[in-house]
Motif scaffolding. Structure first.
Motif, PDB file in Angstrom:
ATOM      1  N   SER A 184      -8.421   9.159   3.199  1.00  0.00           N
ATOM      2  CA  SER A 184      -9.875   9.153   3.127  1.00  0.00           C
ATOM      3  C   SER A 184     -10.385   7.716   3.161  1.00  0.00           C
ATOM      4  CB  SER A 184     -10.346   9.862   1.853  1.00  0.00           C
ATOM      5  OG  SER A 184     -10.073   9.048   0.719  1.00  0.00           O
ATOM      6  N   PRO A 185     -11.652   7.541   3.481  1.00  0.00           N
ATOM      7  CA  PRO A 185     -12.201   6.162   3.476  1.00  0.00           C
ATOM      8  C   PRO A 185     -12.181   5.523   2.097  1.00  0.00           C
ATOM      9  CG  PRO A 185     -13.609   7.644   4.743  1.00  0.00           C
ATOM     10  CD  PRO A 185     -12.609   8.510   4.037  1.00  0.00           C
ATOM     11  N   ALA A 186     -12.036   6.333   1.029  1.00  0.00           N
ATOM     12  CA  ALA A 186     -12.058   5.777  -0.326  1.00  0.00           C
ATOM     13  C   ALA A 186     -10.676   5.359  -0.807  1.00  0.00           C
ATOM     14  CB  ALA A 186     -12.657   6.806  -1.277  1.00  0.00           C
ATOM     15  N   VAL A 187      -9.694   5.296   0.065  1.00  0.00           N
ATOM     16  CA  VAL A 187      -8.337   4.970  -0.336  1.00  0.00           C
ATOM     17  C   VAL A 187      -8.257   3.528  -0.852  1.00  0.00           C
ATOM     18  CG1 VAL A 187      -7.674   4.225   1.983  1.00  0.00           C
ATOM     19  CG2 VAL A 187      -5.923   5.068   0.411  1.00  0.00           C
ATOM     20  N   THR A 188      -7.432   3.335  -1.875  1.00  0.00           N
ATOM     21  CA  THR A 188      -7.139   1.981  -2.384  1.00  0.00           C
ATOM     22  C   THR A 188      -5.635   1.806  -2.422  1.00  0.00           C
ATOM     23  OG1 THR A 188      -7.156   2.731  -4.692  1.00  0.00           O
ATOM     24  CG2 THR A 188      -9.252   1.946  -3.764  1.00  0.00           C
ATOM     25  N   TYR A 189      -5.189   0.554  -2.285  1.00  0.00           N
ATOM     26  CA  TYR A 189      -3.747   0.287  -2.250  1.00  0.00           C
ATOM     27  C   TYR A 189      -3.528  -1.180  -2.605  1.00  0.00           C
ATOM     28  CZ  TYR A 189      -5.194  -1.500   2.292  1.00  0.00           C
ATOM     29  OH  TYR A 189      -5.841  -2.165   3.286  1.00  0.00           O
ATOM     30  N   ARG A 190      -2.256  -1.506  -2.909  1.00  0.00           N
ATOM     31  CA  ARG A 190      -1.897  -2.907  -3.146  1.00  0.00           C
ATOM     32  C   ARG A 190      -0.428  -3.106  -2.801  1.00  0.00           C
ATOM     33  NH1 ARG A 190      -1.214  -4.111  -9.552  1.00  0.00           N
ATOM     34  NH2 ARG A 190       0.090  -2.311 -10.105  1.00  0.00           N
ATOM     35  N   PHE A 191      -0.121  -4.307  -2.305  1.00  0.00           N
ATOM     36  CA  PHE A 191       1.241  -4.707  -1.967  1.00  0.00           C
ATOM     37  C   PHE A 191       1.815  -5.519  -3.129  1.00  0.00           C
ATOM     38  CE2 PHE A 191       0.044  -3.620   2.307  1.00  0.00           C
ATOM     39  CZ  PHE A 191       1.245  -3.240   2.911  1.00  0.00           C
ATOM     40  N   ILE A 192       3.040  -5.168  -3.515  1.00  0.00           N
ATOM     41  CA  ILE A 192       3.711  -5.870  -4.605  1.00  0.00           C
ATOM     42  C   ILE A 192       5.041  -6.382  -4.069  1.00  0.00           C
ATOM     43  CG2 ILE A 192       4.738  -5.651  -6.894  1.00  0.00           C
ATOM     44  CD1 ILE A 192       2.694  -3.442  -7.444  1.00  0.00           C
ATOM     45  N   VAL A 193       5.284  -7.700  -4.230  1.00  0.00           N
ATOM     46  CA  VAL A 193       6.522  -8.338  -3.780  1.00  0.00           C
ATOM     47  C   VAL A 193       7.186  -8.926  -5.013  1.00  0.00           C
ATOM     48  CG1 VAL A 193       7.543 -10.078  -2.279  1.00  0.00           C
ATOM     49  CG2 VAL A 193       5.482  -8.844  -1.542  1.00  0.00           C
TER      50      VAL A 193
END
Length: 1396
Positions: free
Chosen positions: A910-919
């Motif tokens: 959906s357009p409301a998706v949130t995410y983050r990259f963790i290294v």
């Protein structure tokens, strides 16, 4: 007691009155004591209605109640002590009269039977008597094809036997089946001859015989044939009085119902009947009517009566055929008739959205030159409004239609002009709207253009200034106004009764169109397709349980009125009535003082839920009924207390609903109040059917109330197909109260019984079930099992094909009804019901079923298995604990510049998706070095790392949140996996840098052309004119004949005659001022083998068949091909055995061919030879059969060539020493010396200018040791100049060598030597050293040329060379100076070719 009896006799009447007066005398919902109050109200009027009570139909005495005179007297004595009301006494008197009359009739019949028996006994005791004809045969004269019956009456004792004869010969019925029929009844004997022919004319006799003798009766039969054929037959046959139709007794059986047809189709209306008497020549009179108009048989209506049925066939349906159809039959009681409505809907339009066809096309005001055509407009619901009509005509007998009006006419009348006097015409009409033109209407009846006898008063109206329409003055009023209020009421489960007020301004109304629409839908559907004349209409074909609204439009010649207001929404339900009578009263148990009885529910619930049952009882010897329960019971079992042991009782039951109490059931059979002591169980009861399909059903029952001496352990179910006996369905007793029956015959009727079983045995059978037909209800659906996509609930859902207002969805598990169960939740809305599981587990496994009450058996079931439950539990968990579904987990790819892209893909986002990259547990945000983005449409989330280095070794994780759903994906990029990624990134980075200058777009590779030339090819990019290209092999530069052209984008290095010597390390270098690049290619090992295989494939495909070539050494087999090298895998075979190269069989080849030579051939070398040329995938085989004549010819040629070679070898020849040209100064000594050879020793002869030289002092000739020959001329002079030659020969041949001698004077310069022959250098005079020995030139023999080692490969178009085909020899560039001596008579056809 009397008042109660009166109450129940008048119950139905009182209930009817109360229904219409909005009162209730026995309302089962509001109060339970209403039965007593209603009895009081009835008691008040019982005296005023006494006469009516007496006039009611007489009570019919059941068969088991018939009594003898003594019993009647006892009954009167007992009944005199019972108080009865006036009505009861009168009923009893009437019954007694009927019973007395019946008894009298029985006595009369008994007496008659006794008299007959007495007569029979008298006859049986009479004396024996010979046969005698009491009634003799009589002669008959009949017409051909008519039957005749001969009969006679015979007496005698013992009973005589009668035999029939024709012309003295016995009549054999089997000789002509169906022609003769013999009958013998009560002493009357008959012979029937059907369909007599002339040959049946004869004398017939009947011979009667018994033990006392025989007698004969004779009669003649004359069969006549009419002289004028069949048409005159009826004039000569005497008139017979026929049976009038009014004397037939007709009973209608299966009757046609409401029917639905489609315009252009066909339909049959059939009514079956029983006709008494049924005479084939006198069919009943049947008349068919449509809307009270008598129909006549024709092409539009086919009428048939006979065979026990009346049939009306409409082969070409049109909307004109819609209406109420009535079949009227004439009977002895007057007429009997049946009516049903036929609906005809519009056919599919030729253009989408076009209107329906007009109807009722008629012609008026018929004149000699014009006719007024009128019609009725079609009904329009969802189509665009009609803008006009086109009228077409055709002459009778012609199939061609012509349009009468150029533009559409707006009203439903049009005058057609231009008719021919005396010609007959047909007319039709087509409607027009914005979408297109309708289908044509049914054509009108035939109309003949003639002057009318009288004319009506007419008026001409012009439309749009040019079209004239002739109408009556009274028609000038326009369309009617809209109809008034529309009221819809319940009728049946699939129809609704609609009525409305007529329009205030009818304006010559033609009728009405009625439309219906589902509530909530904006789509209207026509209910009729032909204007209906009345203001009330029954709409059929509706969906049970659905809610509709209705509207009405009025129709006249100008079109349709405005729509009326919509009716109040109404659900399609049957009209509310009282229930029908319960049935099947049975006793379940008895203890001597009470009985438990049960009954089946009424077949018709009356449109309302049955919520009360009332039970009445009476002593079997009494007529008075007593209430058992004044308060209603809702169950269909009841315990009747206060009974007297040993007394017989009868029971009847009434059902009640909102409309009141229905009619009582028929009295039960007398049930004896006697305590049950049997050890086996009592009967099961309440048999019911569920899930009836074409081949299966489920039968349910209830356990017996009386269990016997021990508990019930199971049940035996018996089934009987209609017309068959009962048989058990299960061999072993089943422990539950239901059974699924399979293997039924679709459409067949079955009945069932159930017997309970305990330890003591099998109990009494239940009452026989109601008949059930193995046929599913139309529209039946099954239970659907699924998981709610929003909540994750596991559910079972069912959609009923029909419901009623009082219907309930009853869910069961293993056919035990589910009620208030915390494990499930049931939700019902309209025709849908849904059972939802609460925390389902294995305890919920089983068969779930549902049935809809107050329907005709709507039910279904579904078995929930463990596998299905586990699958749905997994899906439910995923829905309740949602995760973002991933199409691809987190992955990486190395991009062009060495950048590394980390990415994953979601199935949806959906357009409301949130995410983050963790290294490495550290969140990374988007920056210049780490670019993070996503695409909702593709579901891709990505992060691009610009500089991927050793520091990038880590664990990469993406965490995603999308609404309630979440997920994460990780990628561990450490160790060898990271090293591989880093190596790839560095390579791509270096590639990017390399491609900034000239570079190879495609590195070196090989390609083999069709001529077997191997090409090393590559493609270059980003080059310019100054770019330099070099080839190297093993670090040594190769300079090709054609310089490489880098601007073309591709470069190739050709390697011709490829062989093992061409193996090596090849390199291509590319450079200019911007940079350089190189590509290497190693031709060795597998690469070399692959190239050879590619060459072998082309060479093998081009190989010719084996060619025979003879040589002095033997026989040679040759195979020509595009290119041959010894690296190509080949195999020679002789008789399928592989040949190895040896002195006997030598295998070799040249660039153009492969060959195998047989040295000194013999008989052993005969046979089949073949060569196999193998590449990587296949083998190419070429063959030659060296046997028979081919071998003989080759062997002879070999011997000839061998002899010629031996002669060539041993002939005389000059071995060396002689120059071509000699220049010498005068007075010098000339010495011409050479070495000769031959076996035997040759003879030597010298010539000067073709004249033999004789040895003298001046010119001395010597031959030393038969080896060294010389010519010495001393003190040479100019006269010694000339052309000298030497001839050396023996018996095998010789050689002739020429020498040119030039003598010049002293002091002069030596003349320039003119080279001759092959350009030998002239030898100095003083020199004694022999010149270089020249190779003797071969004499060219055109018939047998010497094969060249470089002879060209035969072209595919040229014929395959044979054993004797010549191989051309290249010509020498210089003329030869030696010639063979012509001494040998034989020439050499095929000299031995030099070895490679």
């Amino acid at each position: 007691m009397a008042t109660k009896v009166m109450h129940f006799n008048q119950k139905k009447h009182v209930s009817h009155v109360s229904h219409h007066s909005s009162h209730t005398t026995k309302h089962v919902v509001k109060e339970h004591s209403s039965r007593k109050s209603s009895s009081k109200s009835v008691n008040q009027v019982q005296h005023t209605h006494a006469t009516e009570a007496m006039a009611e139909p007489a009570y019919t005495v059941p068969a088991f109640r018939q009594r003898s005179a003594d019993e009647i007297e006892e009954y009167q004595r007992v009944s005199s002590h019972v108080g009865k009301g006036l009505a009861s006494i009168q009923k009893e008197l009437h019954r007694m009269k009927v019973a007395t009359k019946t008894q009298v009739e029985n006595i009369a019949i008994t007496r008659e039977v006794q008299e007959m028996m007495h007569k029979k006994m008298t006859l049986s005791t009479e004396t024996d008597k010979a046969p005698d004809f009491m009634v003799a045969l009589r002669p008959h004269t009949v017409w051909e094809k008519t039957p005749v019956k001969l009969f006679c009456t015979v007496g005698g004792h013992p009973r005589p036997i009668v035999k029939w004869y024709k012309g003295g010969k016995p009549v054999d019925p089997l000789s002509a089946p169906g022609k003769y029929k013999m009958e013998s009844k009560y002493g009357v004997h008959s012979l029937i001859i059907s369909r007599c022919v002339v040959s049946d004319t004869a004398e017939y006799s009947a011979v009667a015989t018994n033990s006392h003798g025989s007698t004969t009766s004779k009669a003649s039969v004359t069969v006549k044939r009419p002289a004028g054929g069949a048409c005159q037959l009826f004039g000569q046959v005497p008139h017979m009085t026929g049976i009038h139709h009014s004397k037939l007794e007709i009973t209608m059986l299966d009757r046609f119902g409401v029917s639905f047809g489609t315009e252009g189709g066909s339909i049959r209306l059939v009514c079956t009947m029983v006709v008494v008497p049924d005479l084939p020549n006198v069919p009943p009179l049947a008349q068919w009517y449509r809307d009270d108009k008598l129909l006549k048989a024709g092409k539009l209506a086919e009428i048939k009566v006979g065979g026990g049925a009346a049939t009306l066939t409409l082969p070409h349906l049109a909307k004109d055929d819609e209406g109420l159809y009535t079949l009227r039959m004439w009977t002895k009681d007057g007429t009997t008739e049946h009516s049903a409505y036929l609906f005809v809907k519009d056919a599919a339009p030729s253009v989408a959205g076009a209107p329906g066809a007009p109807i009722s096309i008629k012609a008026f005001d018929i004149n000699s030159d014009y006719v007024l055509v009128a019609w009725k407009p079609p009904n329009t619901t969802n189509e665009a409004a009609i803008t006009g009509y086109f009228v077409d005509k055709r002459e009778s007998g012609s199939a061609t239609w012509s349009q009468c009006n150029d533009s559409p006419v707006r009203i439903c009348k049009y005058p057609v002009h231009g008719l021919k006097v005396g010609h007959a015409y047909h007319f039709r009409v087509r409607a027009v709207n914005s979408a297109g033109i309708s289908r044509p209407s049914r054509e009108s009846d035939k109309v003949t253009a003639l002057d009318p006898a009288e004319r009506e008063r007419l008026q001409v109206i012009k439309l749009d200034g040019k079209h004239e329409v002739v109408i009556k003055d009274d028609d000038l009023e326009g369309v009617p106004s809209a109809p008034g209020q529309v009221v819809a009421t319940r009728n049946t489960k699939s129809s609704v009764f609609v009525q409305w007020d007529p329009p205030k301004h009818p304006n010559h109304l033609m009728g009405y169109y009625i439309d219906a629409s589902l509530v909530g839908s904006k789509t209207w559907a026509p209910c009729n397709h032909k204007p209906y004349k009345h203001t009330r209409f029954v709409v059929h074909g509706l969906t049970p349980g659905e809610t509709y609204v209705f509207r009405v439009q009025a129709v006249n010649v100008y079109g349709l009125s405005d729509e009326s207001q919509e009716s109040t929404p109404i659900a399609v339900e049957p009209a509310l009535t009282t229930p029908s009578a319960p049935h099947g009263i049975t006793m379940l148990s008895c203890d001597g003082a009470s009985m438990i009885i049960a009954w089946n529910r009424p077949k018709h619930g009356g449109g309302s839920k049955i919520n009360a049952y009332y039970v009445d009882k009476r002593d079997a010897d009494s007529l008075a009924w007593k209430e058992v329960n004044s308060a209603p019971t809702k169950t269909r079992t009841y315990t009747v207390d206060g009974l007297t042991e040993g007394t017989f009782y009868e029971f009847k039951v009434q059902a009640g609903n909102l409309a009141g109490v229905g009619v009582p059931s028929a009295p039960s059979t007398p049930l004896k109040c006697e305590a049950w002591t049997s050890a086996v169980p009592g009967p099961a009861y309440d048999l019911a059917f569920r899930e009836v399909r074409g081949d299966s059903l489920v039968i349910l029952w209830k356990a017996p109330v009386y269990t016997g001496a021990s508990a019930v352990t199971g049940y035996i179910v018996e089934m009987a197909k209609k017309g068959h006996h009962y048989h058990p369905l299960n061999e072993e007793a089943i422990g539950h109260c239901y059974l699924q029956v399979t293997g039924l015959e679709a459409g067949a009727e079955y009945t069932f019984k159930v017997k309970a079983v305990n330890a003591e045995g099998v109990g009494k059978a239940s009452q026989t079930s109601e008949p059930v037909v193995a046929k599913a209800l139309p529209g039946t659906q099954e239970i659907q099992c699924g998981v709610d996509e929003d909540t994750g609930d596991i559910f079972l859902s069912f959609e009923a094909c029909e419901i009623s207002e009082t219907s309930n969805f009853a869910w069961s598990k293993n056919y035990k009804e589910i009620s208030d169960c915390p494990r499930v939740a049931i939700e019902t809305k309209g025709k849908h019901s849904k059972l939802t599981f609460v925390n389902p587990d294995v305890s919920d496994l089983g068969a779930f079923s549902v049935h809809v009450t107050d329907t005709e058996g709507v039910s279904a079931s579904h078995t929930l298995t463990e596998d299905a439950l586990n699958t749905m539990l997994e899906l439910s968990y995923n829905i309740r604990h949602p995760i973002v579904p991933l199409k691809h987990q987190l992955n990486y790819e190395v991009l062009e510049k060495g950048h590394v892209r980390f990415w994953l893909q979601c199935l949806k986002m959906s357009p409301a998706v949130t995410y983050r990259f963790i290294v490495n547990d550290k969140e990374v945000t988007s920056s210049d070095s780490h670019k993070i983005s996503h695409d909702v449409n593709t579901g891709v989330i990505q992060m691009t790392v610009d500089h991927f280095s050793k520091a990038s070794e880590a664990t990469y994780t993406v965490q995603i949140h999308d609404g309630r759903a979440k997920t994460q994906s990780s990628l561990v990029l450490v160790g060898d996996v990271f090293k591989a990624a880093l190596k790839e990134a560095e390579f791509q980075r270096s590639e990017h840098i390399r491609k900034q200058g000239p570079h190879f777009a495609e590195y070196l590779s090989y390609h083999v052309d069709d001529d077997c030339t191997v090409l090393l090819v590559c493609k270059v990019a980003n080059v310019k004119k100054e770019t330099v290209f070099h080839w190297f092999k093993d670090e040594e530069e190769i300079v090709p004949e054609t310089p490489p052209n880098v601007m073309s984008g591709s470069v190739a290095l050709p390697i011709s005659l490829f062989s093992r010597k061409d193996q090596g390390h090849y390199k291509a270098k590319l450079s200019d001022d911007r940079g350089k690049d190189s590509s290497v290619f190693d031709i060795s090992g597998q690469v070399f083998d692959d190239i050879i295989n590619a060459i072998a494939h082309i060479a093998g495909s081009s190989a010719s068949e084996l060619v025979l070539q003879c040589t002095p050494e033997g026989i040679r087999l040759q195979c020509y091909m595009k290119y041959y090298t010894e690296e190509i895998r080949t195999a020679w075979l002789h008789k399928d055995s592989k040949i190895s190269s040896s002195e006997k069989m030598r295998i070799a080849g040249t660039a153009e061919m492969a060959w195998m030579q047989i040295r000194e051939p013999s008989e052993k070398e005969k046979g089949h030879y073949s060569i196999q040329i193998m590449d990587a995938t296949k083998s190419h085989t070429r063959t030659f059969d060296l046997s028979g004549q081919a071998y003989t010819d080759a062997y002879e040629e070999y011997l000839r060539l061998k002899a010629a070679a031996f002669a060539e070898k041993n002939r005389g020849r000059v071995v060396g020493g002689l120059p071509d040209v000699v220049t010498i100064m005068e007075q010098k000594t000339l010495s011409l010396t050479c070495t000769v050879w031959g076996d035997p020793s040759p003879e030597v002869t010298w010539f000067k200018n073709e004249n033999e030289v004789v040895s003298t002092e001046h010119a001395k000739i010597t031959l030393e040791a038969n080896k060294f020959a010389s010519l010495t001329i001393t003190a040479v002079t100019s006269e010694d100049s000339g052309k000298y030659s030497i001839n050396v020969r023996n018996k095998y041949g010789g050689e002739f060598v020429e020498i040119t001698v030039s003598v010049y004077k002293q002091g002069e310069s030596p003349p320039e030597a003119k080279m001759g022959g092959r350009g030998a250098t002239p030898a100095p005079l003083a020199s004694k050293t022999p010149a270089q020995t020249p190779t003797p030139a071969q004499t060219h023999i055109p018939q047998t040329p010497t094969p060249s080692l470089k002879s060209p490969t035969p072209s595919p178009k040229s014929p395959t060379p044979t054993a004797k085909s010549p191989t051309p020899t290249p010509k020498s560039p210089t003329p030869t100076r030696r010639v063979k001596s012509p001494s040998p008579a034989r020439s050499l056809k095929s000299p031995t070719p030099p070895r490679k």
